[in-house]
Design a protein around this motif. Structure first.
Motif, PDB file in Angstrom:
ATOM      1  N   SER A 106       0.833  -1.208   0.000  1.00 62.55           N
ATOM      2  CA  SER A 106       0.000   0.000   0.000  1.00 62.55           C
ATOM      3  C   SER A 106       0.861   1.250   0.000  1.00 62.55           C
ATOM      4  N   TYR A 107       1.893   1.228   0.802  1.00 64.63           N
ATOM      5  CA  TYR A 107       2.792   2.381   0.887  1.00 64.63           C
ATOM      6  C   TYR A 107       3.516   2.602  -0.438  1.00 64.63           C
ATOM      7  N   GLY A 108       3.828   1.521  -1.137  1.00 65.60           N
ATOM      8  CA  GLY A 108       4.475   1.632  -2.441  1.00 65.60           C
ATOM      9  C   GLY A 108       3.583   2.341  -3.449  1.00 65.60           C
ATOM     10  N   PHE A 109       2.304   1.956  -3.482  1.00 64.29           N
ATOM     11  CA  PHE A 109       1.353   2.641  -4.372  1.00 64.29           C
ATOM     12  C   PHE A 109       1.258   4.119  -4.012  1.00 64.29           C
ATOM     13  N   TYR A 110       1.205   4.377  -2.727  1.00 59.90           N
ATOM     14  CA  TYR A 110       1.089   5.763  -2.241  1.00 59.90           C
ATOM     15  C   TYR A 110       2.331   6.570  -2.631  1.00 59.90           C
ATOM     16  N   GLY A 111       3.506   5.953  -2.499  1.00 60.77           N
ATOM     17  CA  GLY A 111       4.751   6.626  -2.858  1.00 60.77           C
ATOM     18  C   GLY A 111       4.827   6.961  -4.336  1.00 60.77           C
ATOM     19  N   ILE A 112       4.352   6.048  -5.192  1.00 63.12           N
ATOM     20  CA  ILE A 112       4.336   6.320  -6.633  1.00 63.12           C
ATOM     21  C   ILE A 112       3.429   7.513  -6.927  1.00 63.12           C
ATOM     22  N   SER A 113       2.306   7.603  -6.207  1.00 63.41           N
ATOM     23  CA  SER A 113       1.395   8.744  -6.360  1.00 63.41           C
ATOM     24  C   SER A 113       2.117  10.051  -6.068  1.00 63.41           C
ATOM     25  N   PHE A 114       2.973  10.023  -5.075  1.00 62.78           N
ATOM     26  CA  PHE A 114       3.727  11.220  -4.689  1.00 62.78           C
ATOM     27  C   PHE A 114       4.647  11.680  -5.823  1.00 62.78           C
ATOM     28  N   PHE A 115       5.311  10.738  -6.459  1.00 65.79           N
ATOM     29  CA  PHE A 115       6.233  11.115  -7.534  1.00 65.79           C
ATOM     30  C   PHE A 115       5.477  11.589  -8.782  1.00 65.79           C
ATOM     31  N   ILE A 116       4.281  11.063  -8.997  1.00 61.17           N
ATOM     32  CA  ILE A 116       3.450  11.579 -10.084  1.00 61.17           C
ATOM     33  C   ILE A 116       3.017  13.011  -9.772  1.00 61.17           C
ATOM     34  N   LEU A 117       2.672  13.244  -8.511  1.00 62.13           N
ATOM     35  CA  LEU A 117       2.322  14.604  -8.079  1.00 62.13           C
ATOM     36  C   LEU A 117       3.485  15.559  -8.317  1.00 62.13           C
ATOM     37  N   PHE A 118       4.690  15.117  -8.010  1.00 62.90           N
ATOM     38  CA  PHE A 118       5.872  15.956  -8.226  1.00 62.90           C
ATOM     39  C   PHE A 118       6.072  16.229  -9.723  1.00 62.90           C
ATOM     40  N   SER A 119       5.814  15.248 -10.566  1.00 64.56           N
ATOM     41  CA  SER A 119       5.945  15.453 -12.009  1.00 64.56           C
ATOM     42  C   SER A 119       4.976  16.522 -12.502  1.00 64.56           C
ATOM     43  N   MET A 120       3.777  16.521 -11.947  1.00 62.21           N
ATOM     44  CA  MET A 120       2.791  17.540 -12.301  1.00 62.21           C
ATOM     45  C   MET A 120       3.257  18.922 -11.845  1.00 62.21           C
ATOM     46  N   TYR A 121       3.826  18.963 -10.652  1.00 61.48           N
ATOM     47  CA  TYR A 121       4.355  20.224 -10.113  1.00 61.48           C
ATOM     48  C   TYR A 121       5.539  20.712 -10.944  1.00 61.48           C
ATOM     49  N   LYS A 122       6.392  19.781 -11.341  1.00 59.63           N
ATOM     50  CA  LYS A 122       7.590  20.126 -12.121  1.00 59.63           C
ATOM     51  C   LYS A 122       7.212  20.746 -13.466  1.00 59.63           C
ATOM     52  N   LYS A 123       6.094  20.312 -14.020  1.00 60.80           N
ATOM     53  CA  LYS A 123       5.638  20.871 -15.297  1.00 60.80           C
ATOM     54  C   LYS A 123       5.353  22.367 -15.160  1.00 60.80           C
ATOM     55  N   ASP A 124       4.858  22.781 -14.008  1.00 59.94           N
ATOM     56  CA  ASP A 124       4.540  24.199 -13.781  1.00 59.94           C
ATOM     57  C   ASP A 124       5.752  25.013 -13.377  1.00 59.94           C
ATOM     58  N   HIS A 125       6.673  24.424 -12.606  1.00 54.13           N
ATOM     59  CA  HIS A 125       7.724  25.209 -11.961  1.00 54.13           C
ATOM     60  C   HIS A 125       9.143  24.799 -12.335  1.00 54.13           C
ATOM     61  N   GLY A 126       9.298  23.717 -13.093  1.00 50.28           N
ATOM     62  CA  GLY A 126      10.642  23.271 -13.414  1.00 50.28           C
ATOM     63  C   GLY A 126      11.338  22.699 -12.194  1.00 50.28           C
ATOM     64  N   VAL A 127      12.648  22.474 -12.335  1.00 52.93           N
ATOM     65  CA  VAL A 127      13.439  21.958 -11.209  1.00 52.93           C
ATOM     66  C   VAL A 127      14.569  22.931 -10.923  1.00 52.93           C
ATOM     67  N   THR A 128      14.355  23.748  -9.924  1.00 54.83           N
ATOM     68  CA  THR A 128      15.365  24.691  -9.450  1.00 54.83           C
ATOM     69  C   THR A 128      15.422  24.600  -7.933  1.00 54.83           C
ATOM     70  N   LYS A 129      16.401  25.256  -7.352  1.00 51.30           N
ATOM     71  CA  LYS A 129      16.477  25.268  -5.891  1.00 51.30           C
ATOM     72  C   LYS A 129      15.184  25.824  -5.290  1.00 51.30           C
ATOM     73  N   LEU A 130      14.715  26.925  -5.869  1.00 52.59           N
ATOM     74  CA  LEU A 130      13.521  27.582  -5.326  1.00 52.59           C
ATOM     75  C   LEU A 130      12.284  26.700  -5.486  1.00 52.59           C
ATOM     76  N   SER A 131      12.124  26.084  -6.664  1.00 52.68           N
ATOM     77  CA  SER A 131      10.945  25.244  -6.883  1.00 52.68           C
ATOM     78  C   SER A 131      10.973  24.020  -5.969  1.00 52.68           C
TER      79      SER A 131
END
Length: 604
Positions: A106-131
């Motif tokens: 269950s935790y593994g599924f939940y963790g994958i969800s987190f990284f998908i969420l980060f990918s969505m965030y990265k699309k808006d803000h890129g990957v920088t120190k501030l983001s």
């Protein structure tokens, strides 16, 4: 025309120069590691409540040659967890039904969800120190310790797979710019969501709104296909559906509007704080922030970026509404249950990302405005309001992380103790009264039947090493131990070496013996402790209970978990006098000693 120039970038850049990217990444990844350690520390391998209706029940069907593929589609409360069952049953077969492995699944599924969420965030803000730094609060909220307590129930595979399927569908719809494979895959994930948990119905509705709001080609075709697939999926889901008889009427909230609204606000606010008085207030505050975000930015909602985040908020609000409709009859406080946090916590996450996107409009140099004082004044006010809204959301996030950290530790400790005791009851189910087995599942008879099968196939608690006194070498030596109480009556051996305890079998359905024991030869903890009745009946005890008093009394910090507790049904003894002895298994598990100096007599 001229550009709005932000003067906030310079001090921010100076501050960020002192922070390294690895340190920020560590802050993001650390709560994931803490979550794993939390499950490792507090998780216990024992089935609980609804789990008895899953793998053990299907095992009984298999034993009776009555198992079919259609059983995977069978209803569990309001859900049809077809896909979670495939994963859970596969993992159960691989691990001999180790419930703790289901927690990690269950935790593994939940963790994958987190990284998908980060990918969505990265699309808006890129990957920088501030983001990355701006993402840190979400990481700690996503893996807050109270949320982690959900995974101490092995049955949460249903919710976690549903969450993974939902966020995957949102991500794919946001990525799809035409009627393509990504869009078709999002339909597949919506189907997985529906046939993982009942809240999957919300996935179809919310994602339909996202499709309509998205800026993509062939939107009408997408909308028609999505509605068609929704209708087909719901038809399959509702085929043969029966409302659980023990659940309240779905019209309860309609006829008891005050309870319905209270349950809804409790559910929304419980993402931050779980209190019957404060949760509705926080819930109202979250909704107010959402409304103000719409009002302040009504002329430019940035739907291209924010439709996916609005989907998260909408999903959370619909989930709270679903809790209100389906569970308000149990009382408004039911919305504070931890299991619903897996569905409702998305609201504050979505609000944070929406607020962040609006604030970023005024922090970068891409916003072109007319060179008129009135226009600049309006934009400056909008900028300040968006900062205030973002600050409000951040405050809620920090309060939620702090509050859930404390309650998470407390809940983990309580659940660990409860499940360790349940594990002991399951291991010794033949010796236990019904009331103890009902702690695992309300039907004690069903527990006995399914536990017999688990033991037959060496599954769950029965797959672990057990000690049999008859197979061990007996040493003629007095062990170091103490019996502190029998059925709550304190045992005092200072004056007399014989203790007589009277028990009325008609007034009690359980005999409980508590004390401590250690391996005196090795000066270490014992491997196990048994209660021997009349030199015939051997009752295993639950050994390893914390006894902080022993650290000082025995002058050894290693004896912290030297406590034992044994319980059994007095009907096993019959009326008359019964002599109790304590057998202590050595630390290496090769021999045992039986106490002879002290006499414990039970008069039943």
């Amino acid at each position: 025309m001229r550009k709005m120039i932000s003067h906030t970038d310079v001090p921010i850049k100076k501050a960020l120069s002192a922070v390294t990217s690895p340190s920020i990444l560590t802050l993001i990844l650390l709560p994931i590691i803490i979550g794993l350690f939390y499950i490792h520390s507090f998780g216990v391998n024992v089935p609980f409540l609804d789990q008895w209706n899953e793998f053990p029940a299907f095992l009984m069907k298999y034993e009776n040659s009555d198992l079919s593929i259609f059983d995977l589609f069978s209803q569990q409360n309001e859900s049809r967890p077809f896909f979670p069952r495939i994963f859970m049953f596969s993992m159960s077969l691989i691990t001999s039904y180790n419930v703790k492995s289901l927690m990690y699944l269950s935790y593994g599924f939940y963790g994958i969800s987190f990284f998908i969420l980060f990918s969505m965030y990265k699309k808006d803000h890129g990957v920088t120190k501030l983001s990355l730094l701006k993402f840190v609060p979400i990481a700690w909220f996503f893996f807050n310790l109270f949320q982690m307590s959900n995974f101490l129930f092995g049955i949460r595979t249903e919710q976690s797979l549903h969450i993974l399927a939902f966020i995957s569908a949102v991500y794919l719809i946001d990525s799809s710019k035409k009627f393509d494979s990504k869009f078709l895959a999002s339909i597949g994930f919506a189907f997985v969501s529906l046939f993982s948990f009942a809240a999957g119905t919300i996935t179809w509705i919310v994602c339909l709104v996202q499709v309509v709001l998205s800026n993509s080609d062939e939107k009408i075709k997408k909308t028609v296909v999505w509605i068609t697939c929704t209708a087909v999926s719901f038809s399959v889901y509702l085929f043969g559906y029966a409302k659980p008889s023990h659940h309240p009427s779905l019209l309860y909230s309609l006829y008891n509007l005050e309870d319905g609204v209270s349950t809804f606000l409790n559910s929304v606010g419980s993402t931050i704080i779980r209190d019957p008085v404060l949760s509705p207030i926080v819930g109202l505050l979250i909704i107010t922030i959402l409304v103000f975000i719409f009002i302040v930015n009504r002329k430019n909602l940035q739907l291209e970026k924010n439709s996916k985040w609005f989907s998260l908020v909408l999903f959370s609000l619909f989930a709270s509404l679903e809790v209100s409709v389906a569970r308000a009859g149990f009382g408004s406080s039911v919305a504070l249950s931890q299991r619903y946090l897996l569905l409702t916590y998305w609201s504050i996450i979505g609000l944070y990302f929406i607020s962040l996107n609006f604030v970023n409009i005024y922090c970068r140099n891409f916003q072109i405005v007319p060179d008129r004082f009135s226009a600049k004044d309006i934009i400056e006010k909008t900028k300040i309001l968006n900062y205030l809204l973002l600050g409000s959301v951040l405050c809620l996030l920090f309060i939620g992380v702090s509050y859930h950290f404390v309650t998470g530790i407390e809940t983990g400790s309580v659940l660990n103790e409860q499940f360790e005791q349940n594990k002991y009851y399951l291991e010794t189910f033949d010796l236990q009264p019904d009331k103890n087995l009902e702690r695992l599942y309300p039907d004690a008879t069903a527990v006995r039947e399914k536990a017999t099968l688990l033991r037959k196939y060496n599954l769950s608690v029965f797959s672990q090493e057990k000690y049999d006194l008859e197979a061990l070498k007996k040493k003629d030596k007095e062990p170091q131990y103490s019996v502190d109480s029998i059925n709550g009556q304190q045992v005092n051996l200072i004056k007399d070496k014989t203790v007589n305890i009277a028990i009325t079998s008609t007034e009690t359905d359980e005999i409980v013996i508590e004390g401590w024991a250690v391996d005196v030869d090795e000066n270490k903890l014992a491997r196990a402790v048994f209660i021997v009745v009349n030199d015939k009946i051997t009752v295993p005890s639950r050994y390893g209970i914390k006894r902080e008093d022993l650290i000082n009394n025995l002058n050894n910090k290693d004896f912290l978990k030297a406590g034992f507790r044994a319980s059994f049904n007095p009907s096993l003894l019959g009326d008359g006098t019964h002599r109790i002895k304590i057998a202590v298994v050595s630390n290496d598990g090769t021999s045992y000693c039986i106490g002879q100096k002290n006499e414990y007599n039970l008069y039943v």
